[in-house]
Design an enzyme around this catalytic site. Structure first.
Site, mmCIF file in Angstrom:
data_model
loop_
_atom_site.group_PDB
_atom_site.id
_atom_site.type_symbol
_atom_site.label_atom_id
_atom_site.label_comp_id
_atom_site.label_asym_id
_atom_site.label_seq_id
_atom_site.Cartn_x
_atom_site.Cartn_y
_atom_site.Cartn_z
ATOM 1 N N CYS A 159 0.825 -1.197 0.000
ATOM 2 C CA CYS A 159 0.000 0.000 0.000
ATOM 3 C C CYS A 159 0.870 1.262 0.000
ATOM 4 C CB CYS A 159 -1.007 -0.045 1.146
ATOM 5 S SG CYS A 159 -2.490 0.915 0.772
ATOM 6 N N HIS A 195 -3.672 -5.122 0.349
ATOM 7 C CA HIS A 195 -3.086 -5.655 1.587
ATOM 8 C C HIS A 195 -3.147 -7.180 1.599
ATOM 9 C CE1 HIS A 195 -2.737 -1.858 3.895
ATOM 10 N NE2 HIS A 195 -3.682 -1.470 3.043
ATOM 11 N N GLU A 225 -1.609 -9.170 3.382
ATOM 12 C CA GLU A 225 -1.489 -9.718 4.748
ATOM 13 C C GLU A 225 -2.857 -10.016 5.358
ATOM 14 O OE1 GLU A 225 -1.059 -6.607 3.871
ATOM 15 O OE2 GLU A 225 -1.536 -5.180 5.467
HETATM 16 N N1 GLN Z 1 -2.108 6.640 2.810
HETATM 17 C C1 GLN Z 1 -2.173 5.874 1.627
HETATM 18 C C2 GLN Z 1 -3.528 5.991 0.935
HETATM 19 O O1 GLN Z 1 -4.492 6.356 1.559
HETATM 20 C C3 GLN Z 1 -1.843 4.422 1.879
HETATM 21 C C4 GLN Z 1 -2.807 3.733 2.777
HETATM 22 C C5 GLN Z 1 -2.282 2.436 3.351
HETATM 23 O O2 GLN Z 1 -1.079 2.193 3.369
HETATM 24 N N2 GLN Z 1 -3.176 1.615 3.865
HETATM 25 O O3 GLN Z 1 -3.631 5.699 -0.227
#
Ligand code: GLN
Length: 548
Positions: free
Chosen positions: A382, A508, A510
C-alpha cells in the site's frame, strides 16, 4: 437454531481473550461443527477505521470492506473463514442504529433507554449470525474487562440472553488471571474471585473459567478456585503461557475446553478433532531449518499490534519455507542517506509498511532506493508501493520532487494521486476504497509466477493511487505494472524485472494470510530472502577461501 458462547475477560486487559476465543472456535470447528465468531467492542467509535494504530493496533479489513478490530484477523487466521461487517459491533454502531430509529419515529413516542432499547439492539446483533441455520455455534467475544463502565450494557445483554434462552443454548466462558507472586512463591486466586464476583453482581454467572497463569495450577488450587467461584472443578481451565499463539488450541484441547463446552450445550454430534494441517504447520514453525532477517520499515513500530497481520503473515510464510523469520523493526523517521547502508545492510529482505501521513516518508523512500540499487528483496504494501513509485519517479525518471498528493498537494509531479471517486468525499469514517477488489494479472511477470493465476481478489484500504498519466514513462523506463483492476485500470501491482524480487502492491495481502492458506506474496518474498541469504553466505565463504 445456533447455540451461543460468550467470552468475557476479567482482572486485566491483554490476557489474550481473542486468542482463547479463536482457539475454542478452532477446536469446535475441527470437530466438524459449523462455527463463527464475532467481537463486541465497548468504545463509542462506530468502527475502528478512524483510530490511530497507536490507540488500538491495526485496523483489520474484511472481504466486504468493514474496518474492524484486529481480533477478527485472529479469527480468520485460525478458522480459515471470512468474517464480515456483522462480526464486529461497537457501542457506537449500536447507539447510531438506535438513534437513527428514534429520529425515524420507530419508538412511537416512548422514552428511549439503555434498558431495553440499547440492550435489545445488542441482543439482536448478538443473535443475528445464528438466525439462518448457517452455524451450529456463534462465539461472541466481549471486548474490555468486566467492571468497565462502558461494557455494562453488553454484559446486561448477556444476562438477559442467559435468562431468555434455554440453558443448553447459551454459556459464558470467563478469562481471568492467576498471578504468581515471586516473593511469596505462590499463585494467587483473589483477583479471580473478585472478578467472578463482579460478574455475578451483574447477574451473569460463568460456566467456565480459563485461567491465564505462568505456573501450572495444581488440582488443589483448581478446587479452591472452583469452590470460591462456584463453577465445577473440571471447568477451571489452565492456560499457561505458550511459545506461540498457534499452540494455544492444542493447550486448550489438552484441557478439554471444547468438550466441556459441548457438554454444557448438550451437543452430542461431533467427531474427533481434525487438526492434521494445523500440526504440520506447528511442526514446521517450531523446527525451522534456517533463518532470514527482514527489515520492517514503518513508523508505528513501537506498538507491535500496529502491524499484526503482517507479522502473522511472516509466521505463516516462514513455516511454509521452513525458515525462521526474524523481523527487525526500523523506524523510517530516522533513516537518512548517510545511515541507510549501515541500518539495512544485514537484512535479507525489506518490507515497506502501509501507513498514512507525512511522518517518516522520506526514510521509506531512501530505504526503497537502497533495496532497488542493492538488489535486496523488496516488498512494498500500500503506502510502501506508493513510496516505490515515488522513488522510481525521482531517481530513475528524474521527476524532481515527485510525490503523493497526500503528503504534498502542490507537487509538480503527482505520481500518486487521489482517486477520482475520493475527491468528493468529506467524511472520514468508512469512506476509503475498502474491501476486496479484483485484479487482472499479466502473464509472464513475477506476480503471475507468484499467484499462478490471472485473476485475484485482494483487500484494499486506501484513498490514493498510481497516477496513470505517468504510466507510459514508467513502463518505458522498465517498471512493469503487472496487476490492474479490470474495470477501472487502477494499477494494483508494480515490479522491476531486472531485480531478484522487487514488488509493490496497492492492496493488503497480509489480510488474507491464514495458517492453512499463507499469502502467496509473503511465501515468495521469504523464499527470495532465503535465496539472498544463501548467496550472501556463499559469497562470504568464497572470499574466506580466497584469503586462505
Ligand atoms: N495513505 C495511503 C492511501 O491512503 C496508503 C494507505 C495504506 O497504506 N493503507 O492511499
Amino acid at each position: 437454531m445456533a447455540k451461543y458462547i460468550f467470552v468475557t475477560g476479567g482482572v486485566t486487559s491483554s490476557l489474550g481473550k481473542g486468542i482463547i476465543a479463536a482457539s475454542l472456535a478452532k477446536l469446535l470447528q475441527a470437530r466438524g461443527l459449523r462455527v463463527t465468531i464475532q467481537k463486541f467492542d465497548p468504545y463509542i467509535n462506530v468502527d475502528p477505521g478512524t483510530l490511530n494504530p497507536y490507540e488500538h493496533g491495526e485496523c483489520y479489513v474484511t472481504e466486504d470492506g468493514a474496518e474492524t478490530d484486529l481480533d477478527l484477523g485472529h479469527y480468520e487466521r485460525f478458522l480459515n473463514i471470512f468474517t464480515t461487517q456483522a462480526n464486529n459491533v461497537t457501542t457506537g454502531r449500536i447507539y447510531q442504529t438506535v438513534i437513527n430509529k428514534e429520529r425515524a419515529g420507530a419508538f412511537l413516542g416512548k422514552t428511549v433507554q439503555v434498558v431495553p432499547h440499547i440492550t435489545d439492539e445488542i441482543k439482536h446483533r448478538m443473535l443475528l449470525l445464528g438466525q439462518d441455520d448457517q452455524y451450529d455455534i456463534v462465539l461472541t467475544e466481549i471486548g474490555g474487562t468486566v467492571g468497565d463502565i462502558e461494557s455494562l450494557p453488553f454484559i446486561e445483554a448477556v444476562r438477559q440472553l442467559q435468562w431468555e434462552l434455554p440453558d443448553e443454548d447459551v454459556m459464558v466462558v470467563h478469562l481471568t488471571l492467576i498471578p504468581y507472586l515471586k516473593a511469596a512463591k505462590e499463585l494467587k486466586t483473589k483477583p479471580t474471585q473478585h472478578s467472578v464476583k463482579m460478574l455475578s453482581e451483574t447477574g451473569v454467572h460463568p460456566d467456565i473459567l480459563v485461567c491465564r497463569t505462568e505456573e501450572p495450577l495444581s488440582e488443589e488450587l483448581k478446587r479452591k478456585i472452583a469452590l470460591f467461584c462456584n463453577v465445577k472443578q473440571e471447568a477451571v481451565i489452565e492456560a499457561m503461557d505458550a511459545s506461540t499463539i498457534y499452540e494455544v488450541p492444542l493447550h486448550m484441547l489438552r484441557e478439554k475446553l471444547d468438550l466441556i463446552c459441548l457438554r454444557k450445550l448438550k451437543i452430542t454430534q461431533f467427531g474427533e478433532p481434525n487438526l492434521d494441517k494445523w500440526k504440520v504447520f506447528l511442526d514446521k514453525l517450531k523446527y525451522p531449518k534456517s533463518k532470514v532477517t527482514i527489515g520492517l520499515i514503518g513508523k508505528y513500530i513501537e506498538l507491535q499490534d500496529a502491524y499484526k497481520s503482517i507479522l502473522e503473515s511472516f509466521i505463516h510464510a516462514g513455516a511454509m519455507n521452513e525458515v525462521k523469520v526474524q523481523v527487525v523493526n526500523v523506524h523510517s523517521e530516522f533513516i537518512t542517506h548517510e545511515n541507510v547502508a549501515e541500518k539495512l545492510q544485514n537484512f535479507d529482505g525489506l518490507l515497506v509498511a502501509p501507513g498514512f501521513g507525512l511522518r517518516g516518508i522520506e526514510g521509506k523512500i531512501i530505504a526503497v532506493k537502497y533495496a532497488r540499487e542493492n538488489k535486496l528483496p523488496f516488498f512494498g504494501i500500500c503506502l510502501g508501493m506508493q513510496m516505490a513509485v515515488i522513488e522510481f519517479g525521482r531517481n530513475v525518471l528524474g521527476l524532481t520532487d515527485a510525490h503523493s498528493v497526500e503528503m504534498e498537494p502542490n507537487t509538480p509531479h503527482p505520481v500518486i494521486n487521489m482517486m477520482e471517486e475520493q475527491k468528493k468525499i468529506k467524511m472520514m469514517g468508512g469512506t476509503m476504497r475498502l474491501g476486496a477488489y479484483p485484479c487482472d494479472i499479466q502473464q509472464n511477470t513475477l506476480a503471475h509466477r507468484i499467484y499462478g493465476e490471472t485473476l485475484i481478489l485482494e483487500r484494499h484500504r486506501h484513498r490514493y493511487e498510481f497516477n496513470n498519466d505517468y504510466l507510459d514513462q514508467y513502463q518505458a523506463a522498465g517498471m512493469v505494472t503487472s496487476g490492474k483492476n479490470p474495470e477501472t485500470s487502477l494499477v494494483e501491482i508494480i515490479e522491476l524485472p531486472n531485480h531478484p524480487f522487487f514488488i509493490g502492491v496497492q492492496y493488503h495481502p497480509e489480510l488474507k494470510s491464514t495458517v492453512e492458506r499463507p499469502a502467496p506474496l509473503f511465501v515468495s518474498f521469504i523464499d527470495a530472502a532465503k535465496k539472498f541469504n544463501e548467496n550472501k553466505s556463499a559469497v562470504k565463504s568464497a572470499s574466506k577461501d580466497a584469503l586462505i
